[in-house]
Design a protein around this motif. Structure first.
Motif, PDB file in Angstrom:
ATOM      1  N   LYS A 148     -54.472  37.076   7.741  1.00 59.56           N
ATOM      2  CA  LYS A 148     -55.009  35.944   8.260  1.00 59.56           C
ATOM      3  C   LYS A 148     -55.656  34.478   6.970  1.00 59.56           C
ATOM      4  N   ILE A 149     -55.834  36.043   6.185  1.00 54.52           N
ATOM      5  CA  ILE A 149     -56.805  35.242   4.875  1.00 54.52           C
ATOM      6  C   ILE A 149     -55.501  34.616   3.817  1.00 54.52           C
ATOM      7  N   THR A 150     -54.540  34.688   4.004  1.00 52.83           N
ATOM      8  CA  THR A 150     -53.203  34.154   3.433  1.00 52.83           C
ATOM      9  C   THR A 150     -52.916  32.882   4.175  1.00 52.83           C
ATOM     10  N   LYS A 151     -53.032  33.199   5.214  1.00 49.67           N
ATOM     11  CA  LYS A 151     -52.504  31.793   6.290  1.00 49.67           C
ATOM     12  C   LYS A 151     -53.605  30.879   5.983  1.00 49.67           C
ATOM     13  N   PHE A 152     -54.805  31.538   6.168  1.00 54.48           N
ATOM     14  CA  PHE A 152     -56.220  30.694   5.497  1.00 54.48           C
ATOM     15  C   PHE A 152     -55.742  29.143   4.651  1.00 54.48           C
ATOM     16  N   ASP A 153     -55.446  30.263   3.106  1.00 56.33           N
ATOM     17  CA  ASP A 153     -55.483  30.137   2.016  1.00 56.33           C
ATOM     18  C   ASP A 153     -54.085  29.179   2.126  1.00 56.33           C
ATOM     19  N   GLU A 154     -53.504  29.140   3.120  1.00 51.09           N
ATOM     20  CA  GLU A 154     -51.858  28.676   2.369  1.00 51.09           C
ATOM     21  C   GLU A 154     -52.317  27.020   3.681  1.00 51.09           C
ATOM     22  N   LEU A 155     -53.078  27.508   5.033  1.00 49.16           N
ATOM     23  CA  LEU A 155     -53.888  26.583   5.453  1.00 49.16           C
ATOM     24  C   LEU A 155     -54.650  24.963   4.308  1.00 49.16           C
ATOM     25  N   ASN A 156     -55.479  25.470   3.822  1.00 54.44           N
ATOM     26  CA  ASN A 156     -56.496  24.925   2.928  1.00 54.44           C
ATOM     27  C   ASN A 156     -55.246  24.114   1.805  1.00 54.44           C
ATOM     28  N   GLY A 157     -54.570  24.906   1.720  1.00 51.95           N
ATOM     29  CA  GLY A 157     -53.841  24.372   0.485  1.00 51.95           C
ATOM     30  C   GLY A 157     -52.633  22.825   1.068  1.00 51.95           C
ATOM     31  N   GLU A 158     -52.471  23.192   2.526  1.00 45.76           N
ATOM     32  CA  GLU A 158     -51.463  22.098   2.951  1.00 45.76           C
ATOM     33  C   GLU A 158     -52.511  20.761   2.990  1.00 45.76           C
ATOM     34  N   ILE A 159     -54.216  21.311   3.522  1.00 44.65           N
ATOM     35  CA  ILE A 159     -55.165  20.123   3.719  1.00 44.65           C
ATOM     36  C   ILE A 159     -55.636  20.041   2.520  1.00 44.65           C
ATOM     37  N   SER A 160     -55.859  19.974   1.582  1.00 48.09           N
ATOM     38  CA  SER A 160     -55.789  19.555  -0.269  1.00 48.09           C
ATOM     39  C   SER A 160     -54.532  18.869  -0.063  1.00 48.09           C
ATOM     40  N   ALA A 161     -53.074  18.851   0.220  1.00 44.52           N
ATOM     41  CA  ALA A 161     -52.811  18.267  -0.362  1.00 44.52           C
ATOM     42  C   ALA A 161     -52.308  16.830   0.620  1.00 44.52           C
ATOM     43  N   LEU A 162     -52.901  16.969   2.099  1.00 44.06           N
ATOM     44  CA  LEU A 162     -52.967  15.768   2.928  1.00 44.06           C
ATOM     45  C   LEU A 162     -53.820  15.516   2.543  1.00 44.06           C
ATOM     46  N   VAL A 163     -54.792  15.515   2.203  1.00 45.62           N
ATOM     47  CA  VAL A 163     -56.148  15.008   1.656  1.00 45.62           C
ATOM     48  C   VAL A 163     -55.729  13.575   0.378  1.00 45.62           C
ATOM     49  N   LYS A 164     -55.536  14.309  -0.299  1.00 51.16           N
ATOM     50  CA  LYS A 164     -54.391  13.368  -1.759  1.00 51.16           C
ATOM     51  C   LYS A 164     -54.136  11.897  -1.018  1.00 51.16           C
ATOM     52  N   THR A 165     -53.188  12.733   0.158  1.00 48.66           N
ATOM     53  CA  THR A 165     -52.176  11.577   0.414  1.00 48.66           C
ATOM     54  C   THR A 165     -52.703  10.725   1.096  1.00 48.66           C
ATOM     55  N   ILE A 166     -53.409  10.953   1.921  1.00 50.46           N
ATOM     56  CA  ILE A 166     -54.231  10.336   2.549  1.00 50.46           C
ATOM     57  C   ILE A 166     -55.126   9.014   1.893  1.00 50.46           C
ATOM     58  N   ASN A 167     -56.180   9.919   0.772  1.00 48.12           N
ATOM     59  CA  ASN A 167     -56.812   9.122   0.373  1.00 48.12           C
ATOM     60  C   ASN A 167     -56.015   8.315  -0.489  1.00 48.12           C
ATOM     61  N   GLN A 168     -54.822   8.684  -1.517  1.00 44.81           N
ATOM     62  CA  GLN A 168     -54.134   7.314  -1.565  1.00 44.81           C
ATOM     63  C   GLN A 168     -54.166   6.157  -1.546  1.00 44.81           C
ATOM     64  N   GLN A 169     -53.602   6.871  -0.178  1.00 44.05           N
ATOM     65  CA  GLN A 169     -53.467   5.738   0.935  1.00 44.05           C
ATOM     66  C   GLN A 169     -54.445   4.427   1.593  1.00 44.05           C
ATOM     67  N   ILE A 170     -55.270   5.389   1.550  1.00 43.22           N
ATOM     68  CA  ILE A 170     -56.783   4.773   2.023  1.00 43.22           C
ATOM     69  C   ILE A 170     -57.146   3.361   0.554  1.00 43.22           C
ATOM     70  N   ARG A 171     -56.746   4.016  -0.467  1.00 46.88           N
ATOM     71  CA  ARG A 171     -57.279   3.248  -2.002  1.00 46.88           C
ATOM     72  C   ARG A 171     -56.254   1.760  -1.333  1.00 46.88           C
ATOM     73  N   VAL A 172     -54.906   2.283  -1.708  1.00 46.30           N
ATOM     74  CA  VAL A 172     -53.579   1.326  -1.722  1.00 46.30           C
ATOM     75  C   VAL A 172     -53.957   0.756  -1.010  1.00 46.30           C
ATOM     76  N   PHE A 173     -54.332   0.846   0.523  1.00 49.58           N
ATOM     77  CA  PHE A 173     -54.633  -0.215   1.657  1.00 49.58           C
ATOM     78  C   PHE A 173     -56.687  -1.177   1.423  1.00 49.58           C
ATOM     79  N   ASN A 174     -57.956  -0.765   0.808  1.00 48.37           N
ATOM     80  CA  ASN A 174     -58.255  -1.125   0.314  1.00 48.37           C
ATOM     81  C   ASN A 174     -57.846  -2.200  -0.676  1.00 48.37           C
TER      82      ASN A 174
END
Length: 360
Positions: free
Chosen positions: A327-353
Motif C-alpha cells: 500500500k505504501i508503494t501504491k501511495f507513492d505511485e498515487l502521489n506521483g500521479e497527483i503531482s503530475a496532474l497538479v502541474k498539468t492543471i496549474n499550467q492550464q490555469i495559467r494559460v487560461f488566466n
C-alpha cells in the motif's frame, strides 16, 4: 535429565532467533502522516472563472442636431481603422453578437432607458448569453444622439477613455453592431450599440477531465492514507502484545528452569543418600526433586506454548507489513500521479488566466 537440558537450550535459541527476526524485520514505519503530500501542493483550488464585462458609461450626443445616417458596416470600418492605428487586429463582425446589439437597441427604445442594464435587470452579459454567445469577455459601447455619420459617432467614442479602450483593446476579437432611429423622451434620435466579444474558444478552460481525475485520485489517496494510519495503529498494538508475550515467555522459562535446577539438585542429593544406604531420606529427596522437575517442565511447556503464539503473531504481523508496504508503494505511485496532474492543471490555469487577463 540430559534431553531436557537440550530442550531448554533449543527453547532459548528459538526465542533469541524469533526476537531477532522481530526486531530486525523490514522497514520500521514512521507515522503515515509524514508520508502525506503537502496540502498546498497536492490540493488544487481551481479559480472560479470570472467572465469579464466591460461597459463604460453610455455616451450621449446632441439630441437637437440634424441627424446623419448611421450604418453597421460604416461603424465597423471606422472601428477597425482606429484599431489599425493602435496596432490591434481587425474585429470580425459576428452575427450572434449582432443579434445581441439589435436586441439592446430595440429594448432601449421600447422601455425608454439609456443604460447598460435594463429596468428589468438585463445587462450586456445577459444579452450575449440569451443569443447563445459563449464568451470569456464582452464589452458594450452605447451612444445616443444625432451624429453626422459613422466616423463622427466612432470618433465620439474614441474621445471617451472607457469607450476607446473597448474599441482598441486587443482583448476582443469579434463585434456586433446595431443602429436604429426612433423616439427617445420625445426626441427623434439615433441609438447605436457596439457589442464586443472574445469567444470562449479563444481561452480554453482548464480540462475538466484532468480535474475529475485529480479529484478521484485525491479521494483514493485520502482513503489509502486513512487505511495506512489505521494499520500503523494495529502495528503499535501488536508490538505491545509481542513485548508482553516476550516478557511472559522469559518469566515462565526462568521459573521453569529454576524449578528444574532445584529438582535436579534434590534428586542428586537423594541419589547420594541412596548410595549411602539412607533409603528413607533418599526417597523423600528424590520425590521432592521429581515434583519440582515436573512443575518446572509444566512451566517450560507453557513458555513453549506462548512461544508458538508469538511465532503465529509475528507471522501475522509480517504478513501485515508486506500488505502495508504494498500500500505504501501504491501511495507513492498515487502521489506521483497527483503531482503530475497538479502541474498539468496549474499550467492550464495559467494559460487560461493569461488569456482572460488579456494583453497588458
Amino acid at each position: 535429565m540430559r534431553p531436557f537440558f537440550i530442550w531448554l537450550f533449543l527453547l532459548f535459541v528459538g526465542l533469541s532467533g524469533m526476537m531477532f527476526f522481530y526486531i530486525a524485520s523490514p522497514q520500521d514505519l514512521d507515522n503515515v502522516s509524514q508520508l502525506l503530500p503537502d496540502s498546498n501542493s497536492a490540493n488544487i483550488l481551481l479559480i472560479k472563472i470570472q467572465k469579464e464585462v466591460l461597459a463604460p458609461p453610455p455616451l450621449t450626443g446632441s439630441l437637437t442636431n440634424r441627424a446623419g445616417a448611421l450604418t453597421v458596416n460604416g461603424i465597423l470600418q471606422e472601428t477597425n481603422t482606429h484599431r489599425s492605428i493602435e496596432k490591434a487586429d481587425n474585429l470580425t463582425l459576428n452575427k450572434t453578437l449582432n443579434k445581441a446589439a439589435q436586441a439592446k437597441v430595440e429594448d432601449m427604445f421600447a422601455k425608454q432607458y439609456f443604460e447598460h442594464v435594463s429596468p428589468t435587470g438585463i445587462g450586456p452579459a445577459d444579452l450575449a448569453e440569451s443569443v447563445g454567445y459563449k464568451y470569456v469577455r464582452v464589452g458594450e459601447n452605447l451612444a445616443l444622439g444625432n451624429f453626422q455619420d459613422d466616423a463622427d459617432i466612432v470618433q465620439a467614442w474614441m474621445d471617451s477613455p472607457g469607450h476607446r479602450e473597448n474599441i482598441v483593446s486587443s482583448g476582443f476579437s469579434e463585434i456586433g453592431i446595431a443602429v436604429g432611429q426612433g423616439k427617445y423622451e420625445g426626441h427623434n434620435t439615433w441609438l447605436a450599440v457596439q457589442t464586443f466579444g472574445l469567444p470562449a474558444s479563444a481561452c480554453p478552460e482548464p480540462d475538466s477531465i484532468s480535474q475529475r481525475t485529480f479529484d478521484q485520485k485525491k479521494l483514493a489517496l485520502d482513503t489509502l492514507s486513512l487505511e495506512l494510519d489505521n494499520e500503523k495503529n494495529t502495528f503499535d498494538s501488536t508490538d505491545t502484545e509481542l513485548d508482553d508475550l516476550s516478557a511472559e515467555i522469559s518469566k515462565l522459562a526462568d521459573a521453569g528452569n529454576k524449578k528444574i535446577d532445584q529438582g535436579n539438585t534434590l534428586v542428586e542429593q537423594g541419589n547420594e543418600l541412596m548410595a549411602e544406604g539412607d533409603v528413607e531420606e533418599a526417597t523423600s529427596l528424590q520425590a521432592k526433586g521429581q515434583k519440582l522437575q515436573q512443575e518446572g517442565e509444566a512451566l517450560v511447556k507453557q513458555a513453549v506454548n506462548k512461544q508458538e503464539q508469538q511465532e503465529q503473531l509475528i507471522q501475522k504481523r509480517n504478513d501485515q507489513r508486506s500488505a502495508y508496504n504494498i500500500k505504501i508503494t501504491k501511495f507513492d505511485e498515487l502521489n506521483g500521479e497527483i503531482s503530475a496532474l497538479v502541474k498539468t492543471i496549474n499550467q492550464q490555469i495559467r494559460v487560461f488566466n493569461s488569456c482572460l487577463e488579456g494583453p497588458s
